[in-house]
Design a protein around this motif. Structure first.
Motif, PDB file in Angstrom:
ATOM      1  N   LEU A 249      61.619 107.248  58.222  1.00 36.07           N
ATOM      2  CA  LEU A 249      61.666 106.954  59.586  1.00 36.07           C
ATOM      3  C   LEU A 249      61.678 107.585  60.790  1.00 36.07           C
ATOM      4  N   ASP A 250      60.847 107.419  61.723  1.00 34.02           N
ATOM      5  CA  ASP A 250      61.066 108.510  62.916  1.00 34.02           C
ATOM      6  C   ASP A 250      62.162 108.337  63.963  1.00 34.02           C
TER       7      ASP A 250
ATOM      8  N   PHE B 281      56.813 114.784  58.363  1.00 37.54           N
ATOM      9  CA  PHE B 281      58.435 114.997  58.117  1.00 37.54           C
ATOM     10  C   PHE B 281      58.551 116.487  57.511  1.00 37.54           C
ATOM     11  N   ALA B 282      57.479 116.950  56.786  1.00 36.16           N
ATOM     12  CA  ALA B 282      57.776 118.380  56.308  1.00 36.16           C
ATOM     13  C   ALA B 282      57.595 119.211  57.406  1.00 36.16           C
ATOM     14  N   LYS B 283      56.819 119.120  58.203  1.00 35.95           N
ATOM     15  CA  LYS B 283      56.593 120.311  59.268  1.00 35.95           C
ATOM     16  C   LYS B 283      58.007 120.103  60.486  1.00 35.95           C
ATOM     17  N   GLU B 284      58.098 118.683  60.928  1.00 35.94           N
ATOM     18  CA  GLU B 284      59.201 118.478  61.997  1.00 35.94           C
ATOM     19  C   GLU B 284      60.146 117.440  61.145  1.00 35.94           C
ATOM     20  N   ALA B 285      60.930 118.168  60.524  1.00 38.30           N
ATOM     21  CA  ALA B 285      62.103 117.594  59.811  1.00 38.30           C
ATOM     22  C   ALA B 285      62.733 116.362  60.702  1.00 38.30           C
ATOM     23  N   ARG B 286      63.012 115.308  59.936  1.00 30.43           N
ATOM     24  CA  ARG B 286      63.997 114.350  60.403  1.00 30.43           C
ATOM     25  C   ARG B 286      65.535 114.831  60.006  1.00 30.43           C
ATOM     26  N   TYR B 287      66.295 115.468  60.579  1.00 29.71           N
ATOM     27  CA  TYR B 287      67.386 116.099  59.987  1.00 29.71           C
ATOM     28  C   TYR B 287      69.039 115.285  60.932  1.00 29.71           C
TER      29      TYR B 287
END
Length: 814
Positions: A408-409, A338-344
């Protein structure tokens, strides 16, 4: 009526045509009378206007727009002014994109942590949700366009949301599930309300005279437009009688004809239709004037506002040994996918195509934090990967502090689906446990839109909850970690220790016909406080890098005043919360309820005098005997707290009552009076609601009809329907097996739980109701008869379409 002269110029057919959409997102136009189409766009936290193929699930990309943090995040700011600012910027972008109606905010209650759409809602508390929702509405509508508050009402689960019958007692309905909407209407002055999909006590919400007319129109004075959720119309005539102006999306004129025939047959008076047309015209003309003032958008400025919103909404949940803010010169290892591909943001109809998207790994240079490297550590969608785990541990050994980005994805939190549990995926916890063994200095950064269980919390020294932080969230989180920003967010929902502790655990979700709200008024902190149930983190909780002292409380009949001092070494903001509890035991109540709040900025050592005023909601309760709001004469405890569990000041106030009779027989409702209302028996609940509970299970002996779901094909008499069901289930299983969880979710969202009527309502006229009758005939075991009807009605539809097409007609005549 405002537009009586214009309405008199319309034919009956033209008036009826305005009652449903022209296509998926626009309303019908009447060019000869200068009535244009309006555009409605999703937009609780950013504009989702699709330029290409339209859909309701967020599948197709929309025009770029600023992605602000969703409501679940901004609610943690407890900042009404911030909410209005976000609404202001949303309104500017909506005008720039020529959007008349922005479909948001969503203010449904967080009854249960597993509701798949909780990321789109503000809180478990109606007062906080209502105040924040009203602030968004004021900001959006300051530009002349319309907000659309949703989903009205009692829409608290995604599974079977288009047909589930919500069974709730009247007092709970009023006090918990309608209060936020009341505030949105009276204080936010929303121009549009979206009805929810579900039934309420036996009636679809947009057909409920009690909900739509008696409460919304007569009691609250709402004079705007009611629009259905997409595909949410069951009986169009019943909806019109209840005052539901606009059905979306288009039904290619099918339901307009139902309205015409109802008027010709005397079922509806034409004056009822005229009133609906008048309200719709008012919305059309007022927003049209606003869209003529379109302006260029400074997206960089909007991005900064999104960052500020995230910074004020981040919640610091744990800070053992003052590991935060990170000291200068300390090195960090960044671990977590989640650092590289943030859940925003969440998933579904609210997906925004961001104008800019900050990436955490690109922001360290400006933060002053020394990052020695990054490792994903785990697979995003739950698959275990020992190689990634080992590489993460190797990196972690070399750093002073580990920043572990977990959460959570996108496939777990999505519109149309409820979560299966409250757990963080096991593969992430495996990585956390492994990291702890090589470097216990771990700061977890949590990304999710709703409450999760935290049995792993002893493995982290710091816990920063970013929720879903929007397109500028990465930089905002680093500002908190570095100390550039002092965290000031506080939880807008309770975090139970385990899911089994939640009051609705035994009654969520409704799987077949109905869902029973047996816990009544006891949701969230109202239950945990009243039942003395320990929680992981209480409602209103959040840490700061400074400390605050409360003192000198004074209470009078209109307000409570106290002093607040920043006793730490840095400037910060504190959220002071007003709770009120009735000391009488004559009527069952929660131990205390939120009745006010404010967010105050204080420099180090600064003291401010704070006053919170009482309002019409401070002491009221809804009396089911008198059928109105009453005040019980009693002593009330007035509390000021830093959270629902951290009360700093208390005083009492005697309040004169309205003299209403006690509405309950205490002996018949002993569980409710005890406050431990998580396991209420059927008889006691029936006594509360005042009637015998309806059957909650499907009657499998009956043929399937319009309001039965496609999932019920498993019980169909027709073999082809059962086969189609088996194929659907296999496809869902197979897609999950190969890692295509988002695609698998689409089957559940758009097919599995859809009632058969949705096939007609959501296909824009491709399938009409007579064709649907044929499909149901097939489903119910008469294959050839049903197929013949489908083909016959399809040919009829094609023929009618050709006759209406001027070019085709001219060719035929020549």
């Amino acid at each position: 009526m405002k537009y009586k002269d214009l309405i008199e110029k319309m034919t009956l057919e033209e008036k009826a045509s305005l009652m449903s959409g022209k296509d998926f997102w626009t309303t019908q136009n009447i060019d000869r009378l200068g009535i244009r189409s309006m555009f409605l766009a999703d937009g609780p936290h950013g504009i989702r206007k699709q330029a290409a193929a339209a859909d309701h699930l967020g599948l197709n990309a929309s025009i770029p727009a600023t992605c602000f943090p969703p409501a679940a995040t901004v609610a943690n700011s407890w900042n009404v002014e911030l909410g209005e600012t976000i609404g202001d910027y949303l309104g500017k972008e909506a005008v720039a994109q020529q959007v008349d109606v922005l479909l948001g905010p969503g203010i449904n209650m967080k009854r249960n942590p597993l509701c798949g759409r909780n990321f789109e809602y503000f809180s478990e508390d109606p007062y906080l949700a209502g105040k924040m929702g009203a602030s968004y509405i004021r900001g959006i509508q300051s530009h002349g366009i319309s907000a659309c508050v949703k989903h009205f009402a009692v829409n608290n689960q995604e599974e079977r949301r288009m047909s589930i019958d919500t069974i709730v007692d009247e007092r709970t309905l009023r006090e918990l599930y309608l209060t936020a909407f009341e505030i949105a209407v009276k204080e936010g002055k929303t121009k549009t309300v979206m009805s929810s999909y579900n039934q309420l006590n036996g009636s679809y919400t947009n057909e409920s005279i009690h909900l739509m007319k008696e409460i919304l129109r007569d009691e609250w004075g709402f004079d705007g437009v009611v629009v259905t959720d997409w595909g949410g119309s069951n009986d169009r005539v019943a909806g019109l009688l209840a005052g539901n102006e606009l059905e979306m999306p288009t039904t290619a004129g099918e339901t307009n004809e139902e309205i015409i025939q109802a008027i010709r047959n005397g079922i509806i008076k034409e004056e009822v239709l005229d009133e609906c047309v008048d309200r719709l015209l008012d919305l059309n003309f007022t927003t049209e004037a606003a869209l003529n003032k379109s302006q260029e958008i400074d997206f960089k400025k909007h991005h900064k506002v999104a960052q500020r919103a995230a910074e004020e909404s981040i919640v610091l949940l744990k800070n053992e040994g003052k590991i935060l803010p990170l000291q200068k010169g300390k090195t960090v290892a960044v671990i977590g996918d989640f650092a590289k591909e943030a859940r925003y943001q969440g998933a579904g109809s609210s997906i925004v195509n961001p104008t800019i998207l900050d990436n955490i790994l690109d922001c360290f240079g400006q933060s002053g934090i020394v990052n020695i490297g990054y490792e994903p550590g785990f697979e995003r969608y739950g698959k275990k990967n020992i190689k990634k785990l080992n590489k993460a541990c190797t990196l972690a050994k070399e750093a002073d502090v580990v920043l572990f980005y977990m959460g959570l994805d996108e496939a777990t939190e999505a519109e149309g689906l409820d979560r299966e549990d409250m757990e963080i995926p096991e593969n992430q916890i495996d990585v956390l446990n492994a990291l702890y063994k090589v470097n216990p200095n771990i700061v977890a950064i949590l990304s999710c839109g709703s409450a999760v269980e935290m049995p792993w919390i002893d493995k982290v020294k710091g816990l920063v909850h970013g929720y879903l932080a929007g397109q500028a969230g990465a930089r905002a989180i680093l500002s908190v970690l570095s100390g550039e920003v002092n965290p000031s967010g506080k939880l807008a929902e309770s975090y139970p220790i385990q899911y089994e502790d939640t009051p609705s655990y035994y009654h969520f979700p409704g799987k077949e016909v109905s869902i029973e709200y047996r816990e009544s008024i006891y949701i969230g902190y109202r239950y945990y406080d009243s039942a003395n149930k320990e929680v992981r983190f209480p409602f209103g909780y959040g840490l700061s890098y400074t400390t605050f002292k409360y003192s000198n409380i004074q209470v009078d009949k209109d307000s409570v005043t106290f002093e607040l001092r920043n006793t730490g070494g840095v400037a910060g903001m504190e959220i002071a919360q007003l709770y009120v509890g009735c000391k009488s035991e004559a009527i069952f109540r929660a131990k205390k309820e939120l009745k006010g709040f404010t967010k105050i900025f204080l420099n180090a050592g600064e003291t401010k005098k704070v006053t919170l005023y009482f309002d019409d909601k401070t002491f009221r309760y809804f009396n089911v005997k008198t059928n109105k709001w009453e005040v019980e004469e009693a002593e009330y405890e007035i509390s000021i707290g830093a959270s629902s569990a951290d009360i700093r000041l208390t005083d009492t106030l005697f309040v004169q009552g309205t003299g209403a009779p006690i509405p309950y027989d205490k002996d018949q409702l002993s569980t409710y009076y005890s406050g431990r209302a998580n396991q209420v028996g059927a008889k006691e609940f029936e006594h509360l609601i005042g009637y015998k509970l309806p059957v909650s299970k499907w009657d499998r002996s009956q043929p399937l009809g319009y309001n039965d779901t496609i999932a019920q094909c498993q019980y169909a008499k027709g073999g082809i329907a059962r086969f189609a069901y088996s194929v659907m289930i296999f496809a869902h299983w197979f897609l999950r097996k190969i890692g295509k969880r988002s695609t698998a979710n689409i089957i559940m969202m758009s097919v599995y739980h859809m009632p058969f009527r949705g096939v007609a309502r959501m296909t824009g006229g491709v399938v009409n109701m007579p064709m649907l009758d044929g499909i149901l005939t097939i489903v119910n075991g008469q294959f050839f008869k049903g197929l013949n009807q489908v083909l016959r009605e399809r040919r009829k539809m094609t023929r009618v379409a050709k006759e209406k097409n001027p070019l085709a007609k001219a060719i035929k005549e020549s």
